[in-house]
Design a protein around this motif. Structure first.
Motif, short mmCIF file in Angstrom:
data_model
loop_
_atom_site.label_atom_id
_atom_site.label_comp_id
_atom_site.label_asym_id
_atom_site.label_seq_id
_atom_site.Cartn_x
_atom_site.Cartn_y
_atom_site.Cartn_z
N ILE A 135 0.70 -1.73 0.13
CA ILE A 135 0.39 -0.10 0.18
C ILE A 135 1.07 0.87 0.15
O ILE A 135 0.80 1.80 -1.21
N ALA A 136 2.03 1.24 1.22
CA ALA A 136 2.73 2.38 0.61
C ALA A 136 3.55 2.50 -0.38
O ALA A 136 3.89 3.41 -0.71
N ASN A 137 4.16 1.75 -0.60
CA ASN A 137 4.48 1.60 -2.59
C ASN A 137 3.64 2.16 -3.75
O ASN A 137 3.98 2.05 -4.66
N SER A 138 2.09 2.46 -2.37
CA SER A 138 1.87 2.31 -4.04
C SER A 138 0.88 4.05 -3.99
O SER A 138 -0.30 4.53 -4.96
N CYS A 139 0.92 4.79 -2.45
CA CYS A 139 1.06 6.32 -2.76
C CYS A 139 1.80 7.40 -2.66
O CYS A 139 3.30 7.23 -3.08
N ASN A 140 1.12 8.55 -3.44
CA ASN A 140 2.13 9.13 -4.11
C ASN A 140 2.24 10.26 -2.77
O ASN A 140 2.33 11.64 -3.07
N PHE A 141 2.44 9.94 -2.02
CA PHE A 141 2.67 11.23 -0.80
C PHE A 141 3.56 9.99 0.54
O PHE A 141 3.71 9.40 0.26
N LYS A 142 3.32 10.78 1.53
CA LYS A 142 5.52 10.36 2.53
C LYS A 142 4.24 9.97 3.68
O LYS A 142 3.10 10.19 3.83
N VAL A 143 4.67 8.71 3.69
CA VAL A 143 4.35 8.25 4.63
C VAL A 143 5.19 7.89 5.82
O VAL A 143 6.59 7.28 5.30
N LEU A 144 5.15 8.50 6.83
CA LEU A 144 6.18 8.18 8.04
C LEU A 144 6.29 7.49 9.14
O LEU A 144 4.80 7.30 9.70
N HIS A 145 7.53 7.35 9.82
CA HIS A 145 7.28 6.40 11.18
C HIS A 145 7.68 6.80 12.29
O HIS A 145 8.86 7.67 12.04
#
Length: 156
Positions: A135-145
């Motif tokens: 899912i993160a690889n499919s997003c065009n926005f930052k996914v932060l942890h």
């Protein structure tokens, strides 16, 4: 050669029988063999606040996929994860035309393991999990942890 996997879902919506009202946004998503999902728009967009909305599901998908990827990489490194919780948030920006998009999601996983010597490794593996997350690889926005790791040796 990449393996392809097909996922299917069906959406069902019908007009509200009260003439003169704006469109009611409640609808059903059906996936074969699973319970139906009752959805609406977010409250900010004139939806039913008691139902899930697409934004809820996007955030939930990111949290769930990241957790499953994380548990996978922990198993590869022989880290015994005892519990995992996340309290995520996502920022959606809209413009004057009514268009919008997510610009950032922040995951805040709290992981409990049984070996204090593995805390640093357990925290760094969130980056690898992010690289593997479908899912993160499919997003065009930052996914932060912003991970937190604790130890509870008594649960093993």
């Amino acid at each position: 050669m990449p393996l392809k996997h097909l996922f299917k879902a069906m959406l069902n919506w019908q007009i509200d029988k009260n003439p003169g009202k704006r469109y009611i946004k409640n609808h059903t998503i059906s996936i074969e063999g699973k319970s139906d999902l009752q959805l609406s728009a977010a409250k900010a967009f004139k939806g039913d606040p008691s139902l899930h909305n697409p934004e809820d599901l996007l955030l939930s998908s990111l949290m769930s996929c990241h957790m499953m990827s994380y548990l996978y990489v922990c198993s590869l490194h022989h880290i015994n994860v005892l519990s995992y919780t996340d309290n995520a948030n996502g920022t959606l920006e809209t413009d004057e035309t009514g268009s919008g998009r997510f610009v950032e999601v922040n995951l805040h996983p709290v992981v409990t393991i049984d070996n204090p010597e593995q805390i640093e490794l357990a925290n760094t593996l969130h980056q690898k999990a992010n690289e593997l997350c479908f899912i993160a690889n499919s997003c065009n926005f930052k996914v932060l942890h912003t991970p937190t790791c604790t130890v509870n040796e008594s649960l093993t």
